[in-house]
Design a protein around this motif. Structure first.
Motif, mmCIF file in Angstrom:
data_model
loop_
_atom_site.group_PDB
_atom_site.id
_atom_site.type_symbol
_atom_site.label_atom_id
_atom_site.label_comp_id
_atom_site.label_asym_id
_atom_site.label_seq_id
_atom_site.Cartn_x
_atom_site.Cartn_y
_atom_site.Cartn_z
ATOM 1 N N LYS A 1 -5.489 -4.440 -6.635
ATOM 2 C CA LYS A 1 -6.498 -4.926 -5.681
ATOM 3 C C LYS A 1 -5.918 -4.971 -4.275
ATOM 4 N N VAL A 2 -4.710 -5.480 -4.135
ATOM 5 C CA VAL A 2 -4.086 -5.555 -2.810
ATOM 6 C C VAL A 2 -3.706 -4.156 -2.336
ATOM 7 N N ALA A 3 -3.164 -3.341 -3.236
ATOM 8 C CA ALA A 3 -2.708 -2.006 -2.841
ATOM 9 C C ALA A 3 -3.862 -1.123 -2.371
ATOM 10 N N PHE A 4 -5.038 -1.301 -2.946
ATOM 11 C CA PHE A 4 -6.180 -0.462 -2.574
ATOM 12 C C PHE A 4 -7.159 -1.155 -1.636
ATOM 13 N N SER A 5 -6.781 -2.326 -1.119
ATOM 14 C CA SER A 5 -7.685 -3.013 -0.193
ATOM 15 C C SER A 5 -7.713 -2.283 1.144
ATOM 16 N N VAL A 6 -8.867 -2.332 1.797
ATOM 17 C CA VAL A 6 -9.002 -1.644 3.061
ATOM 18 C C VAL A 6 -8.774 -2.558 4.243
ATOM 19 N N GLN B 1 0.812 -1.210 0.000
ATOM 20 C CA GLN B 1 0.000 0.000 0.000
ATOM 21 C C GLN B 1 0.849 1.265 0.000
ATOM 22 N N SER B 2 2.126 1.136 0.232
ATOM 23 C CA SER B 2 3.015 2.290 0.100
ATOM 24 C C SER B 2 3.083 2.666 -1.384
ATOM 25 N N PRO B 3 2.883 3.945 -1.716
ATOM 26 C CA PRO B 3 2.869 4.337 -3.133
ATOM 27 C C PRO B 3 4.151 3.965 -3.878
ATOM 28 N N ILE B 4 5.304 4.132 -3.266
ATOM 29 C CA ILE B 4 6.554 3.824 -3.962
ATOM 30 C C ILE B 4 6.660 2.333 -4.253
ATOM 31 N N ASN B 5 6.267 1.494 -3.300
ATOM 32 C CA ASN B 5 6.320 0.048 -3.520
ATOM 33 C C ASN B 5 5.313 -0.397 -4.573
ATOM 34 N N ALA B 6 4.116 0.165 -4.535
ATOM 35 C CA ALA B 6 3.099 -0.195 -5.524
ATOM 36 C C ALA B 6 3.536 0.225 -6.929
ATOM 37 N N VAL B 7 4.065 1.436 -7.062
ATOM 38 C CA VAL B 7 4.489 1.929 -8.379
ATOM 39 C C VAL B 7 5.667 1.122 -8.902
ATOM 40 N N LEU B 8 6.652 0.839 -8.042
ATOM 41 C CA LEU B 8 7.806 0.058 -8.498
ATOM 42 C C LEU B 8 7.406 -1.372 -8.867
ATOM 43 N N THR B 9 6.473 -1.946 -8.131
ATOM 44 C CA THR B 9 5.991 -3.281 -8.468
ATOM 45 C C THR B 9 5.271 -3.266 -9.809
ATOM 46 N N LEU B 10 4.425 -2.265 -10.012
ATOM 47 C CA LEU B 10 3.728 -2.152 -11.300
ATOM 48 C C LEU B 10 4.711 -1.929 -12.450
#
Length: 135
Positions: free
Chosen positions: A122-127, A61-70
């Protein structure tokens, strides 16, 4: 029919389609881009190896981790697609086989990339973690 042309004149129509250089450059640029992304992914994977789902979800859910993974997924899938396309075009000579394999390459890479991107988002934006018992 007698062909009085020289070997060079016979080969002129069979040469480059003028797109090989751009494909070659893209393969090199994407390879260079994948080096730091893969190193980051290996380091992150080692760091998360002992983590449970909730910690991994919070990490993603950290933006940097999500963007780098994408970026890793998108660049990696695109690099794979281009590389396989070049191999198919260069080494498969039957037109029907070539067409089927090129379409299969496009659909498998597209589907794999779309599923990976969807899963990450889905995981990055899950609550919540395991609400309802299903992921």
């Amino acid at each position: 029919m007698n062909d009085f042309r020289t070997p060079l004149s016979r080969a002129r129509g069979l040469g480059s389609a003028k797109h090989g250089v751009s494909v070659w450059i893209f393969e090199r640029v994407s390879s260079v881009a994948l080096v730091p992304l893969v190193l980051w992914a290996v380091f992150s994977g080692i760091k998360l190896a002992s983590a449970d789902y909730e910690i991994a979800r919070l990490w993603l859910q950290s933006p940097i981790n999500a963007v780098l993974t994408l970026l890793l997924i998108i660049v990696g899938i695109w690099h794979m697609h281009v590389g396989l396309r070049v191999v198919i075009e260069d080494y498969i000579h039957k037109p029907l086989s070539k067409a089927v394999l090129l379409l299969l390459n496009m659909f498998v890479c597209g589907l794999g990339g779309a599923l990976a991107v969807f899963s990450i988002l889905k995981v990055a934006f899950s609550v919540s973690g395991l609400a309802g018992g299903a992921i």
